[in-house]
Design a protein around this motif. Structure first.
Motif, PDB file in Angstrom:
ATOM      1  N   VAL A  58      -5.219  15.363   1.464  1.00  0.00           N
ATOM      2  CA  VAL A  58      -5.264  14.035   0.834  1.00  0.00           C
ATOM      3  C   VAL A  58      -6.462  13.253   1.346  1.00  0.00           C
ATOM      4  N   ARG A  59      -6.676  13.301   2.648  1.00  0.00           N
ATOM      5  CA  ARG A  59      -7.793  12.570   3.251  1.00  0.00           C
ATOM      6  C   ARG A  59      -9.131  13.030   2.660  1.00  0.00           C
ATOM      7  N   CYS A  60      -9.286  14.333   2.449  1.00  0.00           N
ATOM      8  CA  CYS A  60     -10.527  14.852   1.856  1.00  0.00           C
ATOM      9  C   CYS A  60     -10.678  14.395   0.410  1.00  0.00           C
ATOM     10  N   LYS A  61      -9.591  14.432  -0.341  1.00  0.00           N
ATOM     11  CA  LYS A  61      -9.636  14.011  -1.742  1.00  0.00           C
ATOM     12  C   LYS A  61     -10.018  12.535  -1.858  1.00  0.00           C
ATOM     13  N   VAL A  62      -9.397  11.710  -1.034  1.00  0.00           N
ATOM     14  CA  VAL A  62      -9.645  10.273  -1.086  1.00  0.00           C
ATOM     15  C   VAL A  62     -11.069   9.966  -0.631  1.00  0.00           C
ATOM     16  N   ALA A  63     -11.521  10.633   0.421  1.00  0.00           N
ATOM     17  CA  ALA A  63     -12.877  10.394   0.941  1.00  0.00           C
ATOM     18  C   ALA A  63     -13.947  10.773  -0.075  1.00  0.00           C
ATOM     19  N   ALA A  64     -13.633  11.698  -0.983  1.00  0.00           N
ATOM     20  CA  ALA A  64     -14.605  12.123  -1.990  1.00  0.00           C
ATOM     21  C   ALA A  64     -14.771  11.103  -3.113  1.00  0.00           C
ATOM     22  N   GLU A  65     -13.897  10.110  -3.154  1.00  0.00           N
ATOM     23  CA  GLU A  65     -14.008   9.061  -4.179  1.00  0.00           C
ATOM     24  C   GLU A  65     -14.847   7.912  -3.617  1.00  0.00           C
ATOM     25  N   PRO A  66     -16.080   7.713  -4.109  1.00  0.00           N
ATOM     26  CA  PRO A  66     -16.971   6.715  -3.503  1.00  0.00           C
ATOM     27  C   PRO A  66     -16.458   5.280  -3.583  1.00  0.00           C
ATOM     28  N   ARG A  67     -15.697   4.939  -4.608  1.00  0.00           N
ATOM     29  CA  ARG A  67     -15.238   3.554  -4.722  1.00  0.00           C
ATOM     30  C   ARG A  67     -14.190   3.199  -3.680  1.00  0.00           C
ATOM     31  N   VAL A  68     -13.545   4.198  -3.111  1.00  0.00           N
ATOM     32  CA  VAL A  68     -12.584   3.916  -2.041  1.00  0.00           C
ATOM     33  C   VAL A  68     -13.314   3.483  -0.777  1.00  0.00           C
ATOM     34  N   ASP A  69     -14.505   4.042  -0.542  1.00  0.00           N
ATOM     35  CA  ASP A  69     -15.323   3.701   0.628  1.00  0.00           C
ATOM     36  C   ASP A  69     -14.520   3.912   1.912  1.00  0.00           C
ATOM     37  N   ALA A  70     -14.049   5.140   2.080  1.00  0.00           N
ATOM     38  CA  ALA A  70     -13.181   5.464   3.209  1.00  0.00           C
ATOM     39  C   ALA A  70     -13.765   5.129   4.576  1.00  0.00           C
ATOM     40  N   PRO A  71     -15.081   5.291   4.821  1.00  0.00           N
ATOM     41  CA  PRO A  71     -15.595   4.957   6.156  1.00  0.00           C
ATOM     42  C   PRO A  71     -15.383   3.492   6.543  1.00  0.00           C
ATOM     43  N   HIS A  72     -15.444   2.592   5.571  1.00  0.00           N
ATOM     44  CA  HIS A  72     -15.271   1.172   5.864  1.00  0.00           C
ATOM     45  C   HIS A  72     -13.860   0.662   5.596  1.00  0.00           C
ATOM     46  N   PRO A  95     -10.475   2.495   6.134  1.00  0.00           N
ATOM     47  CA  PRO A  95      -9.649   3.652   6.499  1.00  0.00           C
ATOM     48  C   PRO A  95      -8.210   3.503   6.003  1.00  0.00           C
ATOM     49  N   ILE A  96      -7.628   4.641   5.648  1.00  0.00           N
ATOM     50  CA  ILE A  96      -6.247   4.692   5.178  1.00  0.00           C
ATOM     51  C   ILE A  96      -5.431   5.532   6.147  1.00  0.00           C
ATOM     52  N   THR A  97      -4.307   5.004   6.575  1.00  0.00           N
ATOM     53  CA  THR A  97      -3.391   5.738   7.441  1.00  0.00           C
ATOM     54  C   THR A  97      -2.412   6.517   6.577  1.00  0.00           C
ATOM     55  N   LEU A  98      -2.249   7.810   6.892  1.00  0.00           N
ATOM     56  CA  LEU A  98      -1.375   8.683   6.115  1.00  0.00           C
ATOM     57  C   LEU A  98      -0.272   9.257   6.994  1.00  0.00           C
ATOM     58  N   SER A  99       0.924   9.353   6.427  1.00  0.00           N
ATOM     59  CA  SER A  99       2.003  10.108   7.060  1.00  0.00           C
ATOM     60  C   SER A  99       2.742  10.867   5.971  1.00  0.00           C
ATOM     61  N   VAL A 126       7.071  13.427   0.834  1.00  0.00           N
ATOM     62  CA  VAL A 126       6.808  12.000   0.647  1.00  0.00           C
ATOM     63  C   VAL A 126       5.592  11.598   1.477  1.00  0.00           C
ATOM     64  N   LEU A 127       4.572  11.098   0.797  1.00  0.00           N
ATOM     65  CA  LEU A 127       3.351  10.640   1.455  1.00  0.00           C
ATOM     66  C   LEU A 127       3.354   9.119   1.526  1.00  0.00           C
ATOM     67  N   THR A 128       3.130   8.581   2.715  1.00  0.00           N
ATOM     68  CA  THR A 128       3.013   7.135   2.890  1.00  0.00           C
ATOM     69  C   THR A 128       1.555   6.797   3.151  1.00  0.00           C
ATOM     70  N   MET A 129       1.036   5.835   2.379  1.00  0.00           N
ATOM     71  CA  MET A 129      -0.363   5.420   2.489  1.00  0.00           C
ATOM     72  C   MET A 129      -0.415   3.946   2.863  1.00  0.00           C
ATOM     73  N   GLU A 130      -1.135   3.635   3.947  1.00  0.00           N
ATOM     74  CA  GLU A 130      -1.271   2.255   4.416  1.00  0.00           C
ATOM     75  C   GLU A 130      -2.735   1.936   4.672  1.00  0.00           C
ATOM     76  N   GLY A 131      -3.141   0.699   4.369  1.00  0.00           N
ATOM     77  CA  GLY A 131      -4.503   0.268   4.626  1.00  0.00           C
ATOM     78  C   GLY A 131      -4.887  -0.859   3.691  1.00  0.00           C
ATOM     79  N   GLU A 132      -6.074  -1.404   3.911  1.00  0.00           N
ATOM     80  CA  GLU A 132      -6.589  -2.473   3.064  1.00  0.00           C
ATOM     81  C   GLU A 132      -7.895  -2.001   2.424  1.00  0.00           C
ATOM     82  N   LEU A 133      -7.935  -2.027   1.097  1.00  0.00           N
ATOM     83  CA  LEU A 133      -9.104  -1.569   0.353  1.00  0.00           C
ATOM     84  C   LEU A 133      -9.829  -2.745  -0.270  1.00  0.00           C
TER      85      LEU A 133
END
Length: 238
Positions: A10-24, A26-30, A35-42
């Protein structure tokens, strides 16, 4: 060779989407039992929806608990957000038969944490707007949710409005709702725009006068419940 875990995939898939801007942003995953839980501010709603769409495409993810939030355009308290959303709902002619103010919303009367606007319930907690109650169509549900997203302090909208009687949803319903929201936006001349939808991905076309109008139209489309993607082919002709 060690297999890749589902959170890593999931982290690789999300990081490949430029509009998410994962480096700036970050999304916490469990992940537990599918069941995947996603937390963070985009940065914006587009980034949030794209992150969810990318995560849902990973095999093994059966359900997503969405705790992603959007950075507010302006800092606002919950009471102020609630007042703005309430006023937008009450002032919208399409929703007026549903969003009649109760006595607790009369001038001078303090608002409760939860308020009822006719058949629509509204509450706000930490910038997250929750809508519940009953509306007669998917168009009403989608319009109410989009109006809530227009308030600059909102970090998320949980649209729990129930459509009674139930309606079948499809791409045509989404296109109709996007057109309706564009027509309601004072920043957009919807008469010059075209809307089509395929598999919940909206394509916008046509001509606008400036970049601000083009961006507003795209944001309106993202604000519509059920939209998973937006392709913006709108041209700017000053």
């Amino acid at each position: 060779m060690r297999s890749v875990s589902i959170p890593d995939a999931v982290r690789c898939k999300v990081a490949a989407e430029p509009r998410v801007d994962a480096p700036h942003h970050p999304i916490t995953l469990s992940f537990t039992d599918g069941v995947l839980t996603m937390e963070g501010e985009l940065a914006d709603l587009a980034a949030k929806k794209l992150a969810l769409e990318r995560a849902a495409s990973v095999p093994g993810v059966d359900h997503i608990v969405d705790r992603l939030r959007v950075a507010p355009a302006r800092t606002m308290g919950d009471a102020e957000i609630r007042d703005h959303v309430r006023d937008l709902l009450l002032e919208e002619p399409v929703l007026q038969p549903l969003a009649r103010a109760t006595p607790s919303l009369e001038p001078g009367v303090p608002l409760r944490p939860d308020v009822v606007l006719g058949t629509i319930g509204l509450s706000v907690a930490r910038g997250v707007v929750t809508l519940d109650g009953i509306v007669p169509s998917l168009a009403h549900k989608r319009l109410a949710g989009a109006l809530a997203w227009w308030v600059p302090g909102v970090r998320d909208v949980v649209n729990g409005l129930e459509v009674v009687p139930p309606e079948e949803d499809d791409d045509g319903e989404i296109s109709d709702a996007v057109r309706l929201v564009l027509e309601k936006d004072p920043l957009v001349d919807a008469s010059q725009l075209g809307v089509s939808t395929r598999r919940a991905v909206v394509t916008l076309s046509g001509v606008v006068r400036c970049g601000v109008e083009r961006r507003a139209a795209e944001r309106d489309a993202w604000c519509v419940f059920g939209v998973d993607g937006v392709t913006n082919h709108i041209e700017v002709r000053e």
